[in-house]
Motif scaffolding. Structure first.
Motif, PDB file in Angstrom:
ATOM      1  N   ARG A 385     -36.490 -16.375 -30.838  1.00 35.44           N
ATOM      2  CA  ARG A 385     -36.328 -17.666 -31.519  1.00 35.44           C
ATOM      3  C   ARG A 385     -35.007 -17.707 -32.273  1.00 35.44           C
ATOM      4  NH1 ARG A 385     -37.462 -19.411 -36.698  1.00 35.44           N
ATOM      5  NH2 ARG A 385     -37.937 -21.643 -36.903  1.00 35.44           N
ATOM      6  N   LYS A 386     -34.655 -16.604 -32.920  1.00 33.45           N
ATOM      7  CA  LYS A 386     -33.396 -16.559 -33.667  1.00 33.45           C
ATOM      8  C   LYS A 386     -32.179 -16.625 -32.744  1.00 33.45           C
ATOM      9  CE  LYS A 386     -35.270 -13.842 -37.523  1.00 33.45           C
ATOM     10  NZ  LYS A 386     -35.214 -12.531 -38.241  1.00 33.45           N
ATOM     11  N   GLU A 387     -32.322 -16.097 -31.528  1.00 33.11           N
ATOM     12  CA  GLU A 387     -31.197 -16.063 -30.590  1.00 33.11           C
ATOM     13  C   GLU A 387     -31.053 -17.355 -29.793  1.00 33.11           C
ATOM     14  OE1 GLU A 387     -28.811 -13.777 -30.097  1.00 33.11           O
ATOM     15  OE2 GLU A 387     -29.616 -12.703 -31.839  1.00 33.11           O
ATOM     16  N   CYS A 388     -32.032 -18.241 -29.868  1.00 32.72           N
ATOM     17  CA  CYS A 388     -31.969 -19.484 -29.098  1.00 32.72           C
ATOM     18  C   CYS A 388     -30.905 -20.409 -29.680  1.00 32.72           C
ATOM     19  CB  CYS A 388     -33.327 -20.189 -29.104  1.00 32.72           C
ATOM     20  SG  CYS A 388     -33.313 -21.756 -28.190  1.00 32.72           S
ATOM     21  N   PRO A 389     -29.777 -20.645 -28.994  1.00 38.04           N
ATOM     22  CA  PRO A 389     -28.689 -21.440 -29.568  1.00 38.04           C
ATOM     23  C   PRO A 389     -29.022 -22.921 -29.697  1.00 38.04           C
ATOM     24  CG  PRO A 389     -28.202 -20.912 -27.285  1.00 38.04           C
ATOM     25  CD  PRO A 389     -29.453 -20.163 -27.639  1.00 38.04           C
ATOM     26  N   SER A 390     -29.947 -23.416 -28.874  1.00 41.02           N
ATOM     27  CA  SER A 390     -30.286 -24.837 -28.943  1.00 41.02           C
ATOM     28  C   SER A 390     -31.495 -25.107 -29.831  1.00 41.02           C
ATOM     29  CB  SER A 390     -30.558 -25.381 -27.537  1.00 41.02           C
ATOM     30  OG  SER A 390     -31.622 -24.684 -26.933  1.00 41.02           O
ATOM     31  N   GLU A 391     -32.031 -24.054 -30.449  1.00 40.80           N
ATOM     32  CA  GLU A 391     -33.173 -24.169 -31.370  1.00 40.80           C
ATOM     33  C   GLU A 391     -34.353 -24.869 -30.697  1.00 40.80           C
ATOM     34  OE1 GLU A 391     -31.647 -24.827 -35.647  1.00 40.80           O
ATOM     35  OE2 GLU A 391     -30.094 -25.670 -34.345  1.00 40.80           O
ATOM     36  N   ALA A 392     -34.658 -24.413 -29.479  1.00 37.65           N
ATOM     37  CA  ALA A 392     -35.749 -25.008 -28.707  1.00 37.65           C
ATOM     38  C   ALA A 392     -37.050 -24.216 -28.826  1.00 37.65           C
ATOM     39  CB  ALA A 392     -35.344 -25.106 -27.235  1.00 37.65           C
ATOM     40  N   LEU A 393     -37.023 -23.043 -29.500  1.00 38.89           N
ATOM     41  CA  LEU A 393     -38.216 -22.201 -29.637  1.00 38.89           C
ATOM     42  C   LEU A 393     -38.796 -22.326 -31.040  1.00 38.89           C
ATOM     43  CD1 LEU A 393     -36.999 -18.968 -27.819  1.00 38.89           C
ATOM     44  CD2 LEU A 393     -38.617 -20.670 -26.955  1.00 38.89           C
ATOM     45  N   HIS A 394     -40.124 -22.487 -31.105  1.00 39.43           N
ATOM     46  CA  HIS A 394     -40.818 -22.611 -32.387  1.00 39.43           C
ATOM     47  C   HIS A 394     -42.157 -21.885 -32.302  1.00 39.43           C
ATOM     48  CE1 HIS A 394     -37.915 -25.694 -33.625  1.00 39.43           C
ATOM     49  NE2 HIS A 394     -38.064 -26.218 -32.421  1.00 39.43           N
ATOM     50  N   PHE A 395     -42.678 -21.548 -33.454  1.00 40.22           N
ATOM     51  CA  PHE A 395     -44.009 -20.944 -33.532  1.00 40.22           C
ATOM     52  C   PHE A 395     -45.004 -21.972 -34.035  1.00 40.22           C
ATOM     53  CE2 PHE A 395     -41.721 -16.864 -33.640  1.00 40.22           C
ATOM     54  CZ  PHE A 395     -42.452 -16.193 -32.671  1.00 40.22           C
ATOM     55  N   LYS A 396     -46.132 -22.046 -33.347  1.00 41.93           N
ATOM     56  CA  LYS A 396     -47.266 -22.813 -33.831  1.00 41.93           C
ATOM     57  C   LYS A 396     -48.358 -21.791 -34.107  1.00 41.93           C
ATOM     58  CE  LYS A 396     -46.377 -27.260 -31.647  1.00 41.93           C
ATOM     59  NZ  LYS A 396     -46.895 -28.325 -30.747  1.00 41.93           N
ATOM     60  N   GLY A 397     -48.457 -21.414 -35.386  1.00 42.62           N
ATOM     61  CA  GLY A 397     -49.288 -20.273 -35.727  1.00 42.62           C
ATOM     62  C   GLY A 397     -48.580 -19.032 -35.235  1.00 42.62           C
ATOM     63  N   LYS A 398     -49.235 -18.241 -34.390  1.00 46.14           N
ATOM     64  CA  LYS A 398     -48.599 -17.062 -33.809  1.00 46.14           C
ATOM     65  C   LYS A 398     -48.207 -17.272 -32.346  1.00 46.14           C
ATOM     66  CE  LYS A 398     -50.738 -13.544 -36.742  1.00 46.14           C
ATOM     67  NZ  LYS A 398     -51.504 -12.258 -36.761  1.00 46.14           N
ATOM     68  N   LYS A 399     -48.361 -18.492 -31.883  1.00 42.39           N
ATOM     69  CA  LYS A 399     -48.049 -18.791 -30.489  1.00 42.39           C
ATOM     70  C   LYS A 399     -46.638 -19.361 -30.380  1.00 42.39           C
ATOM     71  CE  LYS A 399     -49.713 -21.274 -26.426  1.00 42.39           C
ATOM     72  NZ  LYS A 399     -50.733 -22.201 -25.873  1.00 42.39           N
ATOM     73  N   LEU A 400     -45.850 -18.770 -29.489  1.00 48.55           N
ATOM     74  CA  LEU A 400     -44.486 -19.232 -29.265  1.00 48.55           C
ATOM     75  C   LEU A 400     -44.509 -20.502 -28.413  1.00 48.55           C
ATOM     76  CD1 LEU A 400     -41.494 -18.441 -29.770  1.00 48.55           C
ATOM     77  CD2 LEU A 400     -41.522 -17.383 -27.513  1.00 48.55           C
ATOM     78  N   GLN A 402     -42.068 -23.603 -26.626  1.00 48.78           N
ATOM     79  CA  GLN A 402     -40.729 -23.990 -26.214  1.00 48.78           C
ATOM     80  C   GLN A 402     -40.676 -25.499 -25.957  1.00 48.78           C
ATOM     81  OE1 GLN A 402     -39.344 -22.235 -22.562  1.00 48.78           O
ATOM     82  NE2 GLN A 402     -37.235 -22.872 -22.899  1.00 48.78           N
ATOM     83  N   GLU A 403     -39.748 -26.175 -26.644  1.00 46.82           N
ATOM     84  CA  GLU A 403     -39.546 -27.600 -26.430  1.00 46.82           C
ATOM     85  C   GLU A 403     -38.585 -27.779 -25.263  1.00 46.82           C
ATOM     86  OE1 GLU A 403     -39.466 -30.289 -29.946  1.00 46.82           O
ATOM     87  OE2 GLU A 403     -39.044 -28.438 -31.005  1.00 46.82           O
TER      88      GLU A 403
END
Length: 426
Positions: A385-400, A402-403
């Motif tokens: 998530r930190k390495e994603c340059p377009s900020e497309a990764l998020h956590f919903k609870g503990k589940k990753l 991707q938008e």
């Protein structure tokens, strides 16, 4: 019948007198010119006469004889003078709405001289029989089509036979070559996206910048090109743009923003510079959330302007496309360089926040058919998530999560996962 059609008709209106001035610039040796000479249901043409009243040339305007042929921004009027055997003697191009920075070459004598001596039966293929205008393939094709079609119609009228009512498709080998190259780029994009190999993707982006950007003088989807395709629908004059639009549509629905992430040369140039330059901008998440809506505002504004009858000619001046790849006046180039600098300092700044075509790609990608690439199992470390340059990764609870709409398929997340030893992504 030829003598009858060339009977002298003196100019009657101010428009005829203005045309006569154009005629005189083409045929300074002529002593007089006629008004319009046309049998019933035939295209208008004119005649030039010597001092004894003998016809020496036939003259016509392509805009009057073949009005359906248009270039990138509309009709490209030209005045053509021929001898009595319909062999071109001289051509003069008149003011038009084509991009000035691209078509100035049209008004040079050496370009017009290429048509001298041609007849209705000759070929007029851009890049083969006529040297094309650099960076203006659609314009060159339209010029060749309009002059050839006009000659054919005048020839038919001159011999009192039916003339073509509609123009025939005219596909130059150069347009077909460009179309083939676009297909290869999409094939490479699909292959490299599936294989998830970052280096191959970056190589493809570099090739896109070099070939589609600089070699083909900005072959990609812009506001102007999309308007040309879906409003005017000139398929035969720009097959490569239709291939590009079709490829972008299909791949976006299947894999997400594949066109933006692998094929678009401007997006490629901005990303390559982002990965090279050390200076990075920091923007707060709230500001990013707001900026993501700006491109939709631009997109809706363009749709409303188009519905109101605007040609969107000004949009070409605001997009940082042509100035980067083909050059432009200093003011346009400065704006383009500023936009590129922002995109090089903040990952795909223009693509994510300002590009109206990007808004369409984002909407299409949000409905992608194939599932996003996410780990089967995840320990919520957050490294990808930190390495994603377009900020497309998020956590919903503990589940990753991707938008897909924000993801450019850059594969940075997979690089981190492989390095960490995460379970193979799906």
């Amino acid at each position: 019948h030829g003598v009858k059609l060339l009977t002298y008709i003196p100019p009657q209106t101010s428009s005829d007198i203005e045309k006569e001035r154009v005629f005189k610039s083409l045929l300074p040796e002529a002593e007089s010119f006629s008004g319009s000479l046309s049998p019933k249901d035939a295209p208008p043409y004119y005649a030039a006469y010597d001092s004894e009243g003998n016809p020496i040339a036939i003259i016509f305007f392509t805009e009057e004889v073949s009005p359906e042929v248009e270039g990138y921004a509309g009709k490209i009027p030209a005045c053509v003078a021929c001898d009595l055997e319909l062999r071109v003697k001289a051509v003069r191009f008149l003011p038009n709405k084509e991009t000035p920075e691209l078509v100035d070459e049209m008004f040079e004598e050496k370009f017009a001289r290429q048509f001298v001596g041609k007849t209705p039966s000759d070929r007029f293929e851009a890049g083969v029989d006529v040297k094309g205008i650099s960076g203006a393939t659609v314009t060159t094709d339209a010029i060749c089509r309009s002059i050839k079609l006009s000659l054919e119609r005048i020839a038919s009228a001159y011999s009192s036979t039916p003339f073509p009512k509609t123009s025939r498709p005219f596909l130059s080998w150069y347009s077909l070559l460009r179309s083939g190259v676009v297909v290869l780029f999409f094939c490479g994009a699909i292959l490299f996206c599936i294989s998830r190999l970052q280096r191959l993707r970056l190589i493809l982006l570099a090739l896109s910048v070099a070939v589609l950007g600089f070699c083909f003088k900005g072959l990609f989807l812009s506001t102007r090109s999309v308007t040309t395709l879906f409003v005017d629908g000139r398929v035969s004059q720009s097959p490569e743009l239709w291939v590009l639009a079709g490829g972008a549509l299909v791949t976006s629905l299947l894999w997400g923003r594949l066109y933006c992430g692998y094929v678009c040369p401007f997006g490629g140039l901005s990303e390559l510079l982002f990965r090279i330059l050390p200076i990075k901008l920091k923007i707060s998440p709230k500001v990013i959330g707001f900026l993501r809506w700006v491109k939709y505002g631009i997109f809706v504004s363009l749709i409303l302007l188009l519905a109101a009858g605007s040609s969107l000619y000004f949009a070409e001046k605001l997009e940082p496309f042509a100035p980067i790849f083909i050059g432009a006046p200093a003011t346009s180039l400065i704006l383009a360089l500023i936009t590129l600098l922002l995109s090089a300092s903040f990952y795909r700044f223009y693509c994510r926040f300002l590009c109206p075509i990007g808004a369409v790609m984002e909407l299409l990608s949000s409905a992608r058919i194939l599932s996003p690439n996410t780990p089967i199992t995840c320990d919520s470390c957050g490294l990808c998530r930190k390495e994603c340059p377009s900020e497309a990764l998020h956590f919903k609870g503990k589940k990753l999560y991707q938008e897909a709409a924000f993801c450019f398929n850059c594969v940075d997340c997979d690089v981190v996962r492989r390095r960490k030893g995460c379970v193979q992504s799906r």
